[in-house]
Design an enzyme around this catalytic site. Sequence first.
Site, PDB file in Angstrom:
ATOM      1  N   ILE A  96      -5.402  -7.495  -8.781  1.00 56.89           N
ATOM      2  CA  ILE A  96      -6.010  -7.248  -7.473  1.00 56.89           C
ATOM      3  C   ILE A  96      -5.146  -7.858  -6.375  1.00 56.89           C
ATOM      4  CG2 ILE A  96      -7.467  -9.313  -7.610  1.00 56.89           C
ATOM      5  CD1 ILE A  96      -9.691  -7.659  -6.198  1.00 56.89           C
ATOM      6  N   CYS A  97      -5.277  -7.323  -5.173  1.00 53.48           N
ATOM      7  CA  CYS A  97      -4.658  -7.845  -3.966  1.00 53.48           C
ATOM      8  C   CYS A  97      -3.126  -7.725  -4.013  1.00 53.48           C
ATOM      9  CB  CYS A  97      -5.131  -9.276  -3.722  1.00 53.48           C
ATOM     10  SG  CYS A  97      -4.851  -9.877  -2.040  1.00 53.48           S
ATOM     11  N   ALA A  98      -2.414  -8.826  -3.948  1.00 49.98           N
ATOM     12  CA  ALA A  98      -0.948  -8.800  -3.947  1.00 49.98           C
ATOM     13  C   ALA A  98      -0.363  -8.614  -5.345  1.00 49.98           C
ATOM     14  CB  ALA A  98      -0.404 -10.091  -3.337  1.00 49.98           C
ATOM     15  N   SER A 131      -6.966  -3.172  -7.627  1.00 53.34           N
ATOM     16  CA  SER A 131      -7.884  -3.166  -6.492  1.00 53.34           C
ATOM     17  C   SER A 131      -7.186  -3.766  -5.281  1.00 53.34           C
ATOM     18  CB  SER A 131      -9.142  -3.959  -6.848  1.00 53.34           C
ATOM     19  OG  SER A 131     -10.124  -3.822  -5.849  1.00 53.34           O
ATOM     20  N   TYR A 188      -3.173  -4.626  -2.039  1.00 55.04           N
ATOM     21  CA  TYR A 188      -3.520  -5.088  -0.698  1.00 55.04           C
ATOM     22  C   TYR A 188      -2.883  -4.140   0.321  1.00 55.04           C
ATOM     23  CZ  TYR A 188      -4.575  -8.396   3.010  1.00 55.04           C
ATOM     24  OH  TYR A 188      -5.085  -8.998   4.141  1.00 55.04           O
TER      25      TYR A 188
END
Length: 175
Positions: A81-83, A133, A102
């Site tokens: 998720i994210c970075a 995500s 992200y």
Amino acid sequence: VGDTKGGKDLKCTMSRGMTFVADVAFDDVVKEAGPKDKEMSSVSMVVLPGGMGGAQTFAKSSALLSVLKHRKAKGLWYAAICASPAQVLLPNELLPKKATCYPALREKIAKCVDEGSVANRVVVDADAKCVTSQGPGTTLEFAVRLVALLRGNEVAKEVAKKLLLNFLSSEEAKL
């Protein structure tokens, strides 16, 4: 929760300043799995949280990268998720064709993934056995999708209901 930075200190400071204490050092988990279980098949899923600092730390962990590569080769689930999709999965040839990350890092992965997936909040690439995500605002949806994969749609719907989440339609829950 495992810590990949090594050493005896299991404290992990997140990108927004919160501190968590890992349950175990990741290297210890790998050692416990043993050399014959390089993909850690006894673990249902390896999930990389986000944050730029964490993603950079993960990207430097040869033990973690080895496990992820073996999981991919064996068709075992992993998630980011994210970075982490852009900073860990992409440079290590672990990013699936359907993925997101992200929003500020989308350009980094855009040429490598299906055009329709990069803007989605959560992407499940069932063929690659990978879930990605976008970040902080998508964590609950991400978590419920992981529950659906690990425990089934009925359990995921019950969890979502208890969390007062309405985003999991019957079509979205299908994997």
